[in-house]
Write a protein that holds these residues in place. Sequence first.
Motif, PDB file in Angstrom:
ATOM      1  N   ASP A  27     -49.781  80.383  94.423  1.00 35.25           N
ATOM      2  CA  ASP A  27     -50.256  79.150  95.069  1.00 35.25           C
ATOM      3  C   ASP A  27     -50.973  79.446  96.384  1.00 35.25           C
ATOM      4  O   ASP A  27     -51.164  78.567  97.207  1.00 35.25           O
ATOM      5  N   GLN A  28     -51.371  80.722  96.567  1.00 36.66           N
ATOM      6  CA  GLN A  28     -51.992  81.143  97.821  1.00 36.66           C
ATOM      7  C   GLN A  28     -53.458  81.528  97.605  1.00 36.66           C
ATOM      8  O   GLN A  28     -53.845  81.916  96.502  1.00 36.66           O
ATOM      9  N   MET A  65     -73.720  81.074  94.422  1.00 35.00           N
ATOM     10  CA  MET A  65     -72.465  80.870  93.701  1.00 35.00           C
ATOM     11  C   MET A  65     -72.772  80.277  92.332  1.00 35.00           C
ATOM     12  O   MET A  65     -73.392  79.227  92.220  1.00 35.00           O
ATOM     13  N   ASN A  66     -72.352  81.002  91.313  1.00 37.90           N
ATOM     14  CA  ASN A  66     -72.563  80.568  89.933  1.00 37.90           C
ATOM     15  C   ASN A  66     -71.185  80.393  89.309  1.00 37.90           C
ATOM     16  O   ASN A  66     -70.635  81.317  88.719  1.00 37.90           O
ATOM     17  N   GLY A  67     -70.597  79.209  89.518  1.00 37.87           N
ATOM     18  CA  GLY A  67     -69.217  79.011  89.083  1.00 37.87           C
ATOM     19  C   GLY A  67     -68.317  79.912  89.905  1.00 37.87           C
ATOM     20  O   GLY A  67     -68.334  79.875  91.138  1.00 37.87           O
ATOM     21  N   ASN A  68     -67.541  80.762  89.222  1.00 37.64           N
ATOM     22  CA  ASN A  68     -66.672  81.710  89.932  1.00 37.64           C
ATOM     23  C   ASN A  68     -67.360  83.045  90.178  1.00 37.64           C
ATOM     24  O   ASN A  68     -66.765  83.951  90.753  1.00 37.64           O
ATOM     25  N   SER A  69     -68.603  83.194  89.744  1.00 41.66           N
ATOM     26  CA  SER A  69     -69.324  84.455  89.936  1.00 41.66           C
ATOM     27  C   SER A  69     -70.154  84.402  91.218  1.00 41.66           C
ATOM     28  O   SER A  69     -70.872  83.428  91.450  1.00 41.66           O
ATOM     29  N   TYR A  93     -64.363  79.914  97.696  1.00 37.04           N
ATOM     30  CA  TYR A  93     -64.796  79.528  96.348  1.00 37.04           C
ATOM     31  C   TYR A  93     -63.850  80.062  95.270  1.00 37.04           C
ATOM     32  O   TYR A  93     -64.194  80.068  94.092  1.00 37.04           O
ATOM     33  N   PHE A  94     -62.682  80.525  95.715  1.00 41.26           N
ATOM     34  CA  PHE A  94     -61.677  80.965  94.747  1.00 41.26           C
ATOM     35  C   PHE A  94     -60.495  80.013  94.783  1.00 41.26           C
ATOM     36  O   PHE A  94     -60.084  79.571  95.857  1.00 41.26           O
ATOM     37  N   PRO A  95     -59.913  79.680  93.643  1.00 40.13           N
ATOM     38  CA  PRO A  95     -58.748  78.783  93.648  1.00 40.13           C
ATOM     39  C   PRO A  95     -57.533  79.474  94.283  1.00 40.13           C
ATOM     40  O   PRO A  95     -57.454  80.701  94.330  1.00 40.13           O
ATOM     41  N   SER A  96     -56.579  78.687  94.773  1.00 39.36           N
ATOM     42  CA  SER A  96     -55.344  79.227  95.378  1.00 39.36           C
ATOM     43  C   SER A  96     -54.335  79.507  94.273  1.00 39.36           C
ATOM     44  O   SER A  96     -53.412  78.715  94.016  1.00 39.36           O
ATOM     45  N   ILE A  97     -54.504  80.650  93.620  1.00 42.30           N
ATOM     46  CA  ILE A  97     -53.618  81.007  92.498  1.00 42.30           C
ATOM     47  C   ILE A  97     -52.985  82.387  92.712  1.00 42.30           C
ATOM     48  O   ILE A  97     -52.507  83.007  91.773  1.00 42.30           O
TER      49      ILE A  97
END
Length: 1264
Positions: free
Chosen positions: A421-422, A697-701, A411-415
């Motif tokens: 980009d990982q 999961m509440n968005g990114n929280s 649930y976390f972007p690959s940043i």
Amino acid sequence: MGSVTEGKLNFCIDRGGTFTDVYAEIPGQSDGRVLKLLSVDPSNYDDAPVEGIRRILEEFTGEKISRSSKIPTEKIEWIRMGTTVATNALLERKGERIAVCVTQGFRDLLQIGNQARPSIFDLTVSRPSNLYEEIVEVEERVHLVQDDEVEHQDSSSLIKGISGELVKIVKPLNEEALKPMLKRLLDKGICCLAVVLIHSYTFPQHEQQLEKLALSLGFRHVSISSALTPMVRAVPRGLTASVDAYLTPVIKEYLSGFLSKFDEGLEKLNVLFMQSDGGLAPESSFSGHKAILSGPAGGVVGYSQTLFGLETDKPLIGFDMGGTSTDVSRYAGSYEQVLETQIAGAIIQAPQLDINTVAAGGGSKLKFQYGAFRVGPESVGAHPGPVCYGKGGELAITDANLILGYVIPDYFPSIFGPNEDQPLNVKSTREEFEKLAAQINAYQKNQDPSAKYMTVEETALGFVNVANETMCRPIRQLTEMKGHETKNHALACFGGAGPQHACAIARSLGMKEVLIHKFCGILSAYGMGLANVVEEMQEPYSAVYGAESIVEVSQREAVLLRQVKQKLQNQGFKEERISIETYVNLRYEGTDTAIMVKRQITEEGKPFDYATEFVRLFQKEYGFKLLNRKIMICDVRVCGTGVTNILKPWALEPASGSPRGDGYYKVYFGNGWQETPLYKLENLGYGHTMLGPAIIMNGNSTVIVEPNCRAIITKYGNIKIEIDSSLRSVKISDKVADVVHLSIFNHRFMGIAEQMGRTLQRTSISTNIKERLDFSCALFDPTGGLVANAPHVPVHLGAMSSTVRWQLNYWGDNLNEGDVLVTNHPCAGGSHLPDITVVTPVFYCGKLVFFVANRGHHAEIGGITPGSMPPFSKSILEEGTAIKAFKLVEKGIFQEEGIIKLLEFPGTDERGNKISGTRRIQDNLSDLRAQVAANQRGISLLQELIEQYGLETVQAYMNYVQMNAEEAVREMLKTVGNKVSSMSDENFVTVVEEDYMDDGSVIHLKLSIDFNKGEATFDFGGTSSEVYANWNAPEAVTAAAVIYCLRCLVDIDIPLNQGCLAPVKILIPEGSFLSPSDVAAVVGGNVLTSQRITDVIFSAFQACACSQGCMNNLTFGDNTFGYYETIGGGSGAGPSWDGASGVQCHMTNTRMTDPEIFEQRYPVILHKFGLRENSGGAGFRRGGDGLVREIGFRRPVTVSILSERRVHAPRGLKGGKDGARGANYLIKKDKRRIYLGGKNSIEAQPGDTLQILTPGGGGWGSPS
């Protein structure tokens, strides 16, 4: 205002240090649009808030808006924004170049501040840098005219100040002398000024005159202290002005750039900015000193307006956990505000929400040191960040949460990673934890071969538990220091990392309820849309509360009210949308503890009595009333609110069916891995219930619902978690401590000692305890061994253990439940007579289980001079009441008659002369009651700990924390021993060091270190005999000096307890002036000799050059009043630092009275208070400079000075030069200059001036 215009968008924005959060209210939609952007991303956009508005407008209108074009405003109704621009500029010291203009004689006033060190164990005395580059001393001066002087003055020369006080212009502002100095600043490129002139709070005309002159010469911005915070106390007012001058141009520049990105329709937009007080302001009145807490204030408004009353009736604790720190606040129906706070080393005096920040967040570093888990206070920062970011960072709390499954990588972007980009790097995180677990296991096996192996997961969970306890500490302090029970609150949790920790923290605090807002990740932004516009005005008014003054208060309120209303009406608010609150700032005469009392609604026609409400609030907060004491008015304040009613919560329809999960994930809890269902908040509805364990999961929280807890989705779409608050027991081993619980108990024990200190500070009435903080509190095991000593005043450290043990031996079996003991005699473990120790034995099931004690400096204890600090005492009998043992409370009954008899009738001296008893018996009794109350607070908290963990466990960990401190000191001695001397065999080094008191008596130390065992012997053999004077020091003072020096040298946050002295032997020859007879005079031993002992020890360790070596004790008074202060000086330089100038050194850290308070309350004029230039010793590293203090007397008083280093200078080290010696002079009215020596008592007459030059610190290393 307040309605949503059809087809227009509303924006709430929080521009944080790392991320910018945007909440947009979209017409016709129940839920707004949420957007998160990097605050700084120059390759993609210039400004994050503008970019957020641009993107959402594009989505809403379907029309492309070029980044190079201006933002169209026809579809925007309003914008509200909070920003950390000011906070970041202050933290990073990237504000405007400024100069400070200050009254002549006070050049260094803002640098000296209250002269206290930020951290008492930091030998470098590191302080934040000054905000200003240049100082201009302004030729001007006004004096306050005191009541007894009015009839002797020419009335035509007197002016009534704003506060009602009479002032006399002694020196008009010299504009001609000022002009060239200001022009020189402009030539250097400095275009902004801060101005603070003495007594400008009541007489602002000189500041206003200076502002007009500076603006006419071309200065861009001038912040005058009288306009920003018209309150008495020059130091915080001046620091506030410097913060404002430093930050306002930066904010104005940013806001100007932000507003310039919109088209010409901007004028019709309602654009407001969040202030530190939780109110909104237009751009024109948004200034630096009100912007520091802009973002956090939005969060407080957010949770308070959406949760209190709607989701719960319990008072709320706001818990906002970010990357580097956690903000804690409280709301119970109204905003809790403070008028003064310290941020990044700058004191700011302005109304602001009471938000406490603790250095623990997702980025807090994890370390295993000296057998204990340590979390923070250092942070890994955003770059390189935690290990899981893949950029070569160090282990942090975020990594521990990832290992435990509290953070879900899916649930976390690959940043992440070097190229951003990982995904989160789980593999590297586990590898680093495996290394740390191996280190911990190796240590445990060495301690106990049968110790249980700790897995990676147990290690990670241990660090999370320690972090949770670190964050619980400020929550307990915030609630309990104000008399509220923590467990009666609900935890309102928000911020990126907070919901992962919420259940565990609530359980530790005994809370039953956690509330997590559906916008918890952007609550500060959402809160902007819930805030109102606030305008306020305040002015000083100094008077005794009474019928006449209250009429004046009403008249002032009416004037301020009209001005505040007009300001709000000018912003478009109609009468019905304006609410007004009026306040009067009151205090008891002789105290500095003022309370802002709000006018309450009364029955029709009945006047409101501020005094009655003040007494009620004072008693509620401090636990007592002061009878027969005048109430003083300080300020009148009017606060106007323009009610906006912008955002409204939307109620949901009840959900049907069971909650739908989105898969299962493994999460590690205390009893192992558990398959845990994951739910997305957007798929849940009102009434859905999830039993723990669960992940929401509440968005990114990530919200972690622990086992035996229950999460419910509320009517407004928020998450309510019901906590099973049953507490878990801790298994104890016969041999070694559990390394996790060792850290937790260290926190709990120290937290209890700190809360005892806060209770003592709250409930005492004397300036020494309440404002100068001259006290210490501690816990002891049943044998009297020190368990935890809150670091208040270093000279008390460890010294109370001998006091408790003496009492234990003296009373034996004659100690009963409900007894409280009092003592101050040096032979009973005391220091000097003004320091009174109160000891309470604590029983559990009829058995003595521990002790609590505190020591506080009483301003008056009798003796031959007022203030009980006689310079010439030759026997303890001349120094006041000496109590070896007395039951202050016996079986629950306060023995008032007995203690009054002891304090008022101390007896006679050796020649049969009667010695005066205390001159302030009521103050003594009040402070003694406060000391009893502080002990009682400690007992209550320890009993809670016993109920939670059991007596056996608590006592076991009392022993373990001492063993842990012992180990830390042993390791330090092993390390330092290798460095101290080349004259050593393989395992042993001996160093001899000595120094002299001004009379020639010597302190001789032979320091022997066995750096194989980590042991040391401090042998003071060869020290001079008891002196026929008063700088004899009881043995407890030497023990305190040793424990202080060891703690400074260890240089990590170890607990201060008996274990620190376990690897140490202290040998003091009986009959020397470090172990005098029980009739020896000792008043100076505590304040003078303790400093010399410290210098000798640090010289032996080659740690730093000598500091000023003195406390420069000054007392003056007559039969109506007494005043006492200690004056700072220069600290010694070290191998990598210059000494600090104008600070309290080593064994004291008490505060200095503000110059305006000093002149307002006492018959004095402070002519000069500044640094004594070039008094620090030269060297590769230069010693700190001493201080110059010149006090003029306005009526006859007895003045006593007790000081050292007037003959023998503070020595340099490693070739560094000595610091300058101190000197004391009396300058008579006829200009005769008389040298007073180091110790003297004189009768000063009106017009006489006392000049004290304090010593500088020694230099380090050859100047070449």
